[in-house]
Design a protein around this motif. Structure first.
Motif, PDB file in Angstrom:
ATOM      1  N   GLN A  33       2.051 -14.904 -12.665  1.00 27.99           N
ATOM      2  CA  GLN A  33       1.928 -13.446 -12.595  1.00 27.99           C
ATOM      3  C   GLN A  33       1.095 -12.883 -13.746  1.00 27.99           C
ATOM      4  O   GLN A  33       0.374 -11.887 -13.556  1.00 27.99           O
ATOM      5  CB  GLN A  33       3.322 -12.800 -12.611  1.00 27.99           C
ATOM      6  CG  GLN A  33       4.175 -13.108 -11.401  1.00 27.99           C
ATOM      7  CD  GLN A  33       3.657 -12.436 -10.142  1.00 27.99           C
ATOM      8  OE1 GLN A  33       2.748 -11.622 -10.168  1.00 27.99           O
ATOM      9  NE2 GLN A  33       4.242 -12.794  -9.004  1.00 27.99           N
ATOM     10  N   TYR A  36      -2.577 -13.697 -12.860  1.00 30.11           N
ATOM     11  CA  TYR A  36      -2.937 -13.015 -11.615  1.00 30.11           C
ATOM     12  C   TYR A  36      -3.127 -11.513 -11.840  1.00 30.11           C
ATOM     13  O   TYR A  36      -4.118 -10.922 -11.377  1.00 30.11           O
ATOM     14  CB  TYR A  36      -1.847 -13.257 -10.575  1.00 30.11           C
ATOM     15  CG  TYR A  36      -2.186 -12.771  -9.190  1.00 30.11           C
ATOM     16  CD1 TYR A  36      -2.992 -13.527  -8.351  1.00 30.11           C
ATOM     17  CD2 TYR A  36      -1.693 -11.565  -8.713  1.00 30.11           C
ATOM     18  CE1 TYR A  36      -3.306 -13.096  -7.068  1.00 30.11           C
ATOM     19  CE2 TYR A  36      -2.002 -11.116  -7.435  1.00 30.11           C
ATOM     20  CZ  TYR A  36      -2.800 -11.887  -6.624  1.00 30.11           C
ATOM     21  OH  TYR A  36      -3.122 -11.441  -5.356  1.00 30.11           O
ATOM     22  N   ASN A  37      -2.196 -10.901 -12.562  1.00 31.89           N
ATOM     23  CA  ASN A  37      -2.254  -9.452 -12.756  1.00 31.89           C
ATOM     24  C   ASN A  37      -3.304  -9.029 -13.772  1.00 31.89           C
ATOM     25  O   ASN A  37      -3.689  -7.856 -13.808  1.00 31.89           O
ATOM     26  CB  ASN A  37      -0.879  -8.923 -13.153  1.00 31.89           C
ATOM     27  CG  ASN A  37       0.083  -8.910 -11.980  1.00 31.89           C
ATOM     28  OD1 ASN A  37      -0.034  -8.103 -11.078  1.00 31.89           O
ATOM     29  ND2 ASN A  37       1.025  -9.835 -11.985  1.00 31.89           N
ATOM     30  N   GLY A 175      -3.276 -18.605 -12.003  1.00 32.89           N
ATOM     31  CA  GLY A 175      -3.097 -17.215 -11.590  1.00 32.89           C
ATOM     32  C   GLY A 175      -4.371 -16.408 -11.761  1.00 32.89           C
ATOM     33  O   GLY A 175      -4.692 -15.544 -10.929  1.00 32.89           O
ATOM     34  N   MET A 178      -6.682 -17.461  -8.929  1.00 31.97           N
ATOM     35  CA  MET A 178      -6.177 -16.919  -7.673  1.00 31.97           C
ATOM     36  C   MET A 178      -6.444 -15.411  -7.585  1.00 31.97           C
ATOM     37  O   MET A 178      -6.841 -14.900  -6.530  1.00 31.97           O
ATOM     38  CB  MET A 178      -4.677 -17.194  -7.558  1.00 31.97           C
ATOM     39  CG  MET A 178      -4.111 -16.952  -6.172  1.00 31.97           C
ATOM     40  SD  MET A 178      -2.468 -17.683  -5.969  1.00 31.97           S
ATOM     41  CE  MET A 178      -1.531 -16.733  -7.166  1.00 31.97           C
ATOM     42  N   GLY A 179      -6.254 -14.697  -8.696  1.00 27.45           N
ATOM     43  CA  GLY A 179      -6.520 -13.261  -8.723  1.00 27.45           C
ATOM     44  C   GLY A 179      -7.994 -12.956  -8.522  1.00 27.45           C
ATOM     45  O   GLY A 179      -8.357 -11.984  -7.843  1.00 27.45           O
ATOM     46  N   ASN A 201       0.900  -9.351  -5.611  1.00 31.36           N
ATOM     47  CA  ASN A 201       1.667 -10.184  -6.546  1.00 31.36           C
ATOM     48  C   ASN A 201       3.102 -10.412  -6.075  1.00 31.36           C
ATOM     49  O   ASN A 201       3.814 -11.249  -6.634  1.00 31.36           O
ATOM     50  CB  ASN A 201       1.658  -9.578  -7.950  1.00 31.36           C
ATOM     51  CG  ASN A 201       2.050  -8.108  -7.953  1.00 31.36           C
ATOM     52  OD1 ASN A 201       2.791  -7.645  -7.083  1.00 31.36           O
ATOM     53  ND2 ASN A 201       1.551  -7.366  -8.926  1.00 31.36           N
TER      54      ASN A 201
END
Length: 508
Positions: A33, A36-37, A175, A178-179, A201
């Motif tokens: 996370q 990703y974020n 992440g 992937m993001g 997410n």
């Protein structure tokens, strides 16, 4: 192969198999996370800025100036760091009260609330919901960055402890990739899909909620914090896939005996405890250097560098994925090397290489327009700087507190380390634009100096922790924490303590 060798081989395969599943389950809704974020906010920048302006026009019939839109956008991006700092502060008490695994599961409350606010923000015509959403997902990332390495480090056997704990960094970089992929214009990075991009997410969170309950709590937490030996043995059997090794259980029992009657320490108590003074200094230096080294800043600089090298704006998004893939690959390589090369060598080598590349990068930026091939050297520096970071500091930093602090001090140590990471991330995010404006092509000189100082500190003061028990590591730090006379007295007391343990076990 002998029967003993075959049995050992099967035992190790069982350990790796079950641990791999546990690691994947915890990390997919954990440190994934964080990466990703960070990554998904690049693609919808223009769309969210337009949404902010439209919202103001609808409410108050006011046209915002560009600097006002930029200010609100900067706050939306930066509040993720403040949420992470909040998460770091609550992670310690949560991990003590609920346990490591249950804290990771409860942490999804922040994530799901964030996703719900993000996906409904455009329909509600409220950019404030995006701000709250980013703050909540920051809390989720802050808790994960604290508790997940602790859970991994306490669950893995000694010979796999570094590799398992380091997987937190591997999943963080995964992440990021992937993001970056999900944020492509062909997927969710278009104007019509940006609310779904911000809410995507929730998918890794759902995967964690479905899988993590099948795995046990941290064995050390069960034994040392809860005093439940049977639950600890059950968890160890499940994680190891075989009967528990006596040496591993004895090490845990020794740590339990040393922690008996002691409560979990508060963060401020670590600052007054002389026996862990240099451990605390070490995590302060490493946690600060991890964010102050400029790795995150180079991501911001990457788009400019790629465009200078002649890559068109529409193709830059694909090349940017290469930066995330670069760090992901380096973290995997670091995971394979950590139990061979050790923590100290990877950390020191990573920062030393980053120092060298910061110098080359500064020269390349200074002569950017001098020769046609200079922008390509800048591109090389972007990738090698990220590679050097991924090869050591990115992953090894987060596992150090697990290995140098005991069970009573570990949650507080992680609170301090993570708080420093998030605070420094916020500071760098705010200061970097001013560094670029003020120093121009020399903006990476301060980062190079920080990398050099970090490498020197690690080489001089940080002991190697690979394959060592906590008492052995503590004794090495005590050479710095105490004077010679105090160390002699401490060794005398430890000898009496171990003698008492031997006599007690013999009597039993």
């Amino acid at each position: 192969m002998s029967s003993h060798g075959q049995e050992k081989n099967n035992r190790e395969k069982g350990q790796v198999g079950i641990l791999t599943l546990m690691v994947a389950s915890a990390a997919v809704g954990g440190t994934v996370q964080y990466g990703y974020n960070l990554a998904i906010m690049n693609a919808p920048t223009v769309y969210i800025q337009n949404f902010i302006n439209e919202t103001f026009q609808e409410r108050w019939e006011t046209q915002l100036e560009m600097y006002e839109i930029t200010l609100i956008w900067t706050f939306i991006v930066s509040i993720f760091s403040l949420g992470g700092l909040t998460g770091a502060l609550v992670a310690g008490p949560m991990s003590i009260h609920f346990g490591r695994k249950k804290t990771l599961l409860l942490n999804n409350i922040f994530l799901m609330s964030s996703a719900l606010l993000a996906v409904t923000s455009r329909q509600a015509r409220s950019f404030e919901m995006i701000i709250i959403s980013r703050f909540l997902v920051g809390i989720n990332a802050g808790v994960s960055m604290n508790v997940q390495p602790m859970y991994f480090g306490e669950s893995a056997p000694k010979h796999l402890r570094g590799a398992v704990a380091l997987s937190s960094a591997v999943f963080t970089s995964f992440g990021v990739v992937m993001g970056q992929v999900v944020g492509l214009r062909e997927l969710l990075g278009c104007e019509s899909c940006w609310p779904y991009l911000l809410a995507s997410n929730a998918v890794p969170g759902f995967i964690q909620l479905l899988t993590l309950p099948w795995f046990p709590e941290s064995p050390r937490y069960l034994l040392i914090d809860c005093g439940d030996k049977e639950a600890c043995l059950k968890a160890l059997r499940q994680l190891r896939g075989c009967e528990v090794q006596k040496s591993e259980l004895d090490e845990m029992m020794q740590e339990q005996a040393e922690a008996e009657g002691k409560r979990a320490q508060h963060p401020w108590e670590l600052f007054t405890d002389r026996s862990i003074r240099w451990q605390l200094i070490s995590i302060t230096v490493l946690s600060s250097a991890m964010q102050m080294c400029g790795n995150d800043s180079i991501y911001f600089y990457a788009t400019y560098i790629f465009q200078e090298a002649g890559i068109s704006a529409e193709h830059t998004q694909y090349v940017t994925i290469g930066t995330g893939t670069c760090e992901f690959t380096a973290c995997i390589l670091c995971n394979l090397l950590i139990e061979r090369q050790g923590r100290r060598q990877l950390l020191m080598g990573g920062y030393a290489l980053m120092t060298c590349w910061a110098i080359v990068f500064t020269l390349a930026l200074s002569f950017q327009n001098a020769t046609p091939w200079m922008p390509y050297l800048s591109m090389v520096c972007v990738f090698t700087y990220i590679l050097s970071f991924g090869m050591g500091p990115a992953g090894v930093t987060v596992i150090v507190p697990t290995e140098i602090f005991n069970q009573t001090a570990r949650p507080a140590a992680y609170m301090i380390a993570s708080s420093l990471m998030w605070l420094n991330l916020f500071i760098i995010g705010m200061v970097f634009p001013f560094l670029v404006n003020g120093l121009g092509q020399f903006c990476f000189v301060p980062f190079g100096a920080i990398c050099l100082l970090a490498s020197l500190y690690i080489g001089v003061f940080l002991p190697e922790t690979k394959g060592k028990t906590l008492p052995t590591i503590t004794n090495e730090f005590n050479k710095l924490n105490f004077h010679k006379q105090e160390r002699r007295e401490q060794k005398y007391n430890q000898a009496h303590y171990h003698l008492g343990e031997i006599l007690h076990s013999t009597a039993l």
